[in-house]
Design a protein around this motif. Structure first.
Motif, mmCIF file in Angstrom:
data_model
loop_
_atom_site.group_PDB
_atom_site.id
_atom_site.type_symbol
_atom_site.label_atom_id
_atom_site.label_comp_id
_atom_site.label_asym_id
_atom_site.label_seq_id
_atom_site.Cartn_x
_atom_site.Cartn_y
_atom_site.Cartn_z
ATOM 1 N N GLN A 160 12.414 -26.794 48.276
ATOM 2 C CA GLN A 160 13.847 -26.519 48.145
ATOM 3 C C GLN A 160 14.095 -25.022 47.981
ATOM 4 O OE1 GLN A 160 16.594 -28.503 48.235
ATOM 5 N NE2 GLN A 160 15.625 -30.498 48.372
ATOM 6 N N LEU A 161 13.275 -24.364 47.157
ATOM 7 C CA LEU A 161 13.402 -22.916 46.976
ATOM 8 C C LEU A 161 13.106 -22.165 48.267
ATOM 9 C CD1 LEU A 161 11.726 -22.532 43.483
ATOM 10 C CD2 LEU A 161 14.107 -21.948 44.052
ATOM 11 N N LEU A 162 12.067 -22.589 48.962
ATOM 12 C CA LEU A 162 11.705 -21.949 50.224
ATOM 13 C C LEU A 162 12.808 -22.142 51.257
ATOM 14 C CD1 LEU A 162 9.687 -20.373 51.907
ATOM 15 C CD2 LEU A 162 8.463 -22.518 52.338
ATOM 16 N N LYS A 163 13.376 -23.335 51.313
ATOM 17 C CA LYS A 163 14.473 -23.599 52.257
ATOM 18 C C LYS A 163 15.681 -22.708 51.953
ATOM 19 C CE LYS A 163 17.656 -27.182 53.816
ATOM 20 N NZ LYS A 163 18.191 -28.503 53.550
ATOM 21 N N ALA A 164 16.004 -22.548 50.680
ATOM 22 C CA ALA A 164 17.183 -21.774 50.287
ATOM 23 C C ALA A 164 17.018 -20.284 50.508
ATOM 24 C CB ALA A 164 17.509 -22.040 48.816
ATOM 25 N N ASN A 165 15.777 -19.784 50.547
ATOM 26 C CA ASN A 165 15.544 -18.339 50.586
ATOM 27 C C ASN A 165 14.808 -17.837 51.812
ATOM 28 O OD1 ASN A 165 16.408 -17.173 47.818
ATOM 29 N ND2 ASN A 165 15.445 -19.144 47.390
ATOM 30 N N GLY A 166 13.995 -18.656 52.423
ATOM 31 C CA GLY A 166 13.226 -18.235 53.581
ATOM 32 C C GLY A 166 11.916 -17.559 53.200
ATOM 33 N N LEU A 167 11.073 -17.415 54.176
ATOM 34 C CA LEU A 167 9.717 -16.893 53.992
ATOM 35 C C LEU A 167 9.708 -15.460 53.471
ATOM 36 C CD1 LEU A 167 6.650 -17.320 54.375
ATOM 37 C CD2 LEU A 167 6.943 -16.516 56.737
ATOM 38 N N ALA A 168 10.476 -14.580 54.075
ATOM 39 C CA ALA A 168 10.440 -13.159 53.699
ATOM 40 C C ALA A 168 10.871 -12.943 52.246
ATOM 41 C CB ALA A 168 11.316 -12.336 54.636
ATOM 42 N N VAL A 169 11.941 -13.592 51.843
ATOM 43 C CA VAL A 169 12.443 -13.428 50.469
ATOM 44 C C VAL A 169 11.445 -13.997 49.471
ATOM 45 C CG1 VAL A 169 14.249 -14.148 48.840
ATOM 46 C CG2 VAL A 169 14.867 -13.340 51.130
ATOM 47 N N MET A 170 10.916 -15.183 49.744
ATOM 48 C CA MET A 170 9.973 -15.785 48.795
ATOM 49 C C MET A 170 8.680 -14.976 48.724
ATOM 50 S SD MET A 170 11.620 -18.085 47.258
ATOM 51 C CE MET A 170 10.264 -18.563 46.223
ATOM 52 N N ASN A 171 8.203 -14.464 49.856
ATOM 53 C CA ASN A 171 7.040 -13.576 49.833
ATOM 54 C C ASN A 171 7.309 -12.370 48.942
ATOM 55 O OD1 ASN A 171 4.794 -14.582 51.293
ATOM 56 N ND2 ASN A 171 5.711 -14.020 53.253
ATOM 57 N N ALA A 172 8.488 -11.768 49.093
ATOM 58 C CA ALA A 172 8.831 -10.577 48.311
ATOM 59 C C ALA A 172 8.899 -10.892 46.820
ATOM 60 C CB ALA A 172 10.158 -9.995 48.795
ATOM 61 N N ILE A 173 9.541 -11.971 46.469
ATOM 62 C CA ILE A 173 9.676 -12.350 45.056
ATOM 63 C C ILE A 173 8.310 -12.640 44.437
ATOM 64 C CG2 ILE A 173 10.519 -14.167 43.505
ATOM 65 C CD1 ILE A 173 13.033 -14.282 45.317
ATOM 66 N N LEU A 174 7.459 -13.329 45.184
ATOM 67 C CA LEU A 174 6.155 -13.729 44.650
ATOM 68 C C LEU A 174 5.079 -12.668 44.842
ATOM 69 C CD1 LEU A 174 6.172 -17.462 45.811
ATOM 70 C CD2 LEU A 174 6.619 -16.571 43.506
ATOM 71 N N GLY A 175 5.423 -11.576 45.540
ATOM 72 C CA GLY A 175 4.437 -10.525 45.782
ATOM 73 C C GLY A 175 3.329 -10.973 46.721
ATOM 74 N N GLU A 176 3.693 -11.783 47.689
ATOM 75 C CA GLU A 176 2.724 -12.326 48.648
ATOM 76 C C GLU A 176 3.073 -11.852 50.054
ATOM 77 O OE1 GLU A 176 0.068 -13.801 47.718
ATOM 78 O OE2 GLU A 176 0.571 -14.328 45.652
ATOM 79 N N ASN A 177 2.208 -12.202 51.009
ATOM 80 C CA ASN A 177 2.433 -11.816 52.391
ATOM 81 C C ASN A 177 1.960 -12.927 53.332
ATOM 82 O OD1 ASN A 177 3.269 -10.161 54.466
ATOM 83 N ND2 ASN A 177 1.294 -9.139 54.641
ATOM 84 N N PHE A 178 2.428 -14.147 53.082
ATOM 85 C CA PHE A 178 2.033 -15.265 53.917
ATOM 86 C C PHE A 178 2.748 -15.195 55.262
ATOM 87 C CE2 PHE A 178 0.973 -16.835 49.702
ATOM 88 C CZ PHE A 178 -0.288 -17.356 49.926
ATOM 89 N N ALA A 179 2.040 -15.545 56.328
ATOM 90 C CA ALA A 179 2.594 -15.482 57.680
ATOM 91 C C ALA A 179 3.389 -16.732 58.029
ATOM 92 C CB ALA A 179 1.475 -15.274 58.696
ATOM 93 N N SER A 180 3.150 -17.825 57.308
ATOM 94 C CA SER A 180 3.854 -19.066 57.641
ATOM 95 C C SER A 180 4.421 -19.709 56.384
ATOM 96 C CB SER A 180 2.916 -20.060 58.333
ATOM 97 O OG SER A 180 2.014 -20.627 57.400
ATOM 98 N N GLU A 181 5.501 -20.452 56.571
ATOM 99 C CA GLU A 181 6.103 -21.187 55.458
ATOM 100 C C GLU A 181 5.128 -22.221 54.903
ATOM 101 O OE1 GLU A 181 9.927 -22.797 56.483
ATOM 102 O OE2 GLU A 181 10.879 -20.814 56.417
ATOM 103 N N ALA A 182 4.348 -22.839 55.781
ATOM 104 C CA ALA A 182 3.390 -23.853 55.325
ATOM 105 C C ALA A 182 2.361 -23.252 54.369
ATOM 106 C CB ALA A 182 2.696 -24.498 56.525
ATOM 107 N N ASP A 183 1.865 -22.057 54.693
ATOM 108 C CA ASP A 183 0.885 -21.412 53.819
ATOM 109 C C ASP A 183 1.510 -20.998 52.491
ATOM 110 O OD1 ASP A 183 -1.113 -21.751 55.706
ATOM 111 O OD2 ASP A 183 -0.915 -19.716 56.511
#
Length: 159
Positions: free
Chosen positions: A102-125
């Motif tokens: 739900q959080l990923l859907k509401a924010n998208g990959l780029a925003v969640m990567n930024a918030i979590l300090g990650e750099n995943f290439a896919s939403e699944a990862d």
């Protein structure tokens, strides 16, 4: 029973996210407003709601849909939501079963990567990472100074 209002959630990750959502909306943590965010499991929801139906205390329930229709989850609480002081908030899209998607859907990959300090290439990862580290990720989101969009059912519960 002493809280002005209570928000019941399923676990520690949900508790942290709901507290962050409340702070984003109201400018303070829930406890500063006399609102308790309480992590409960299974049948405990109904016990809290039984008490609220007798006392009139305002209680919001925040639940995952666990892959079922939101209306079906809400039907389980129909006897309690007949009281005006009790509300149930569930993610509407059954394809997003729990808090993390739900959080990923509401924010998208780029925003969640930024918030979590990650750099995943896919939403699944990223989703796998979030689900494997639920509480750690929730704590990171809670502590982040970055803007995050909360899922609608959580926004409704803290409003």
């Amino acid at each position: 029973m002493l809280a002005r209002r209570s928000i019941l959630v399923e676990g520690p990750s949900d508790e942290l996210i709901v507290q962050r959502a409340y702070k984003d909306v109201h400018g303070c943590l829930p406890i500063e407003d006399g609102v308790d965010v309480i992590s409960v499991r299974g049948l405990a929801f109904r016990r809290f709601l039984d008490i609220a139906s007798l006392t009139g205390n305002v209680v919001a329930v925040v639940r995952d849909n666990d892959g079922t229709e939101a209306a079906e989850v809400q039907r389980k609480y129909a006897a309690h939501t007949a009281f005006p002081n009790i509300s149930v908030h569930v993610g509407q899209d059954k394809d997003y079963k729990t808090l993390e998607p739900q959080l990923l859907k509401a924010n998208g990959l780029a925003v969640m990567n930024a918030i979590l300090g990650e750099n995943f290439a896919s939403e699944a990862d990223l989703l796998e990472h979030m689900e494997d580290r639920k509480t750690t990720c929730a704590l990171t989101i809670f502590s982040s100074d970055q803007t995050i969009t909360m899922p609608e059912y959580i926004r409704d519960a803290v409003a």
